[in-house]
Scaffold this active site. Sequence first.
Site, mmCIF file in Angstrom:
data_model
loop_
_atom_site.group_PDB
_atom_site.id
_atom_site.type_symbol
_atom_site.label_atom_id
_atom_site.label_comp_id
_atom_site.label_asym_id
_atom_site.label_seq_id
_atom_site.Cartn_x
_atom_site.Cartn_y
_atom_site.Cartn_z
ATOM 1 C CE LYS A 194 -3.703 -2.528 2.199
ATOM 2 N NZ LYS A 194 -4.399 -2.955 3.414
ATOM 3 C CD GLN A 238 -3.170 -4.501 6.540
ATOM 4 O OE1 GLN A 238 -3.084 -3.505 5.827
ATOM 5 N NE2 GLN A 238 -3.762 -5.611 6.113
ATOM 6 C CG ASP A 256 -9.366 -0.336 4.498
ATOM 7 O OD1 ASP A 256 -9.147 -0.505 3.281
ATOM 8 O OD2 ASP A 256 -8.714 -0.900 5.397
#
Length: 311
Positions: free
Chosen positions: A54, A98, A121
């Site tokens: 990422k 994460q 997200d």
Amino acid sequence: MSARILDGREIARDIRADTALRVAELTAKAGIVPHLVVILVGGNPASRVYVENKIRACAEVGIRSTLVTLDPGIAAQDLIAEIERLNRSPDVHGILVQLPLPPHHDIQAVLRAISVHKDVDGFHLYNVGGLVVGRTIFSPCTPYGVMRMLDHAGIPVEGRNVTIVGASNIVGKPMALMMMARDATVSVCHAKTRDLAQYTILADILIVAAGVPRLIGAQMVRTGAVVIDVGINRDPQGRLQGDVDFDAVRERASYITPVPGGVGPMTVTMLLVNTVSAAERIAEGGRALMLPEQPDGGPGRLTGRPGADAA
Ligand code: NAD
């Protein structure tokens, strides 16, 4: 018939080029460099690889990124305090925690702590719920990437039979809601579904996200169907494979995604898109217009336009 390949790397390259232009324009016009903060709790090797991917992708399009690595033993309230600090920081536009987290953390509570304006997200309860009524700010990256892939290839969705195999919160369920928002007729299957093939055979568009190698064989696919394989599995030799028997199904389908090189590159790309959209919304004053923040981190009343990334 041999299916046309939906090449996720190629589509992602196009979208990333466009994203880089948006970053350059935002910087030139408003002096803002989009900034993503990724929080990694502990040193899970797989998570570390995902996070590094990422961060590399951010650099590719000119997004600034910061990795915050926290001790695996960090107390739940200290993790939430760190997220709240980032929520308040005006030069942070996107926050990503994460997953998975060590077991002493309540994942839903952690995701809810992220400001909905920075939830790139798309996992905050508001953004998930927003999918139901078509008012989400950020769509979750994997299903959003699938939609963009279909759109890029000019594959219509309206009125189509869409079967989704897998009903997780991050892929299957939001995928179903996005498809319904586009007037598809949607079936959602899962591990308890009896006679999976009776649903898959109906599909004009079959989306598979179960995490079971070769779950879908050619006899389960209608001739001419579009087959999207979200699954990522490792075979005993360590090679990646999807949930679809690619060689057999490609002889039946009209379009098919490979693994690797299909949905995977799209997922990271949509994270970049969401991060730039977050920075653009702040530059446009969209935050104040749209959602006054509530003390619990929730969004408050809806007053403004739907988000730029509504699915
Ligand atoms: P999950 O384990 O949370 O959910 C799996 C879903 O599949 C569940 O609803 C389960 O009931 C269903 N399922 C399991 N076995 C089944 C079977 N035999 N028949 C029908 N349904 C079955 O998984 P997830 O997080 O949604 O991920 C699914 C797959 O997609 C995994 O392989 C994961 O690695 C992959 N994934 C890929 C990307 C990407 O970017 N390409 C992103 C997220 C997940």
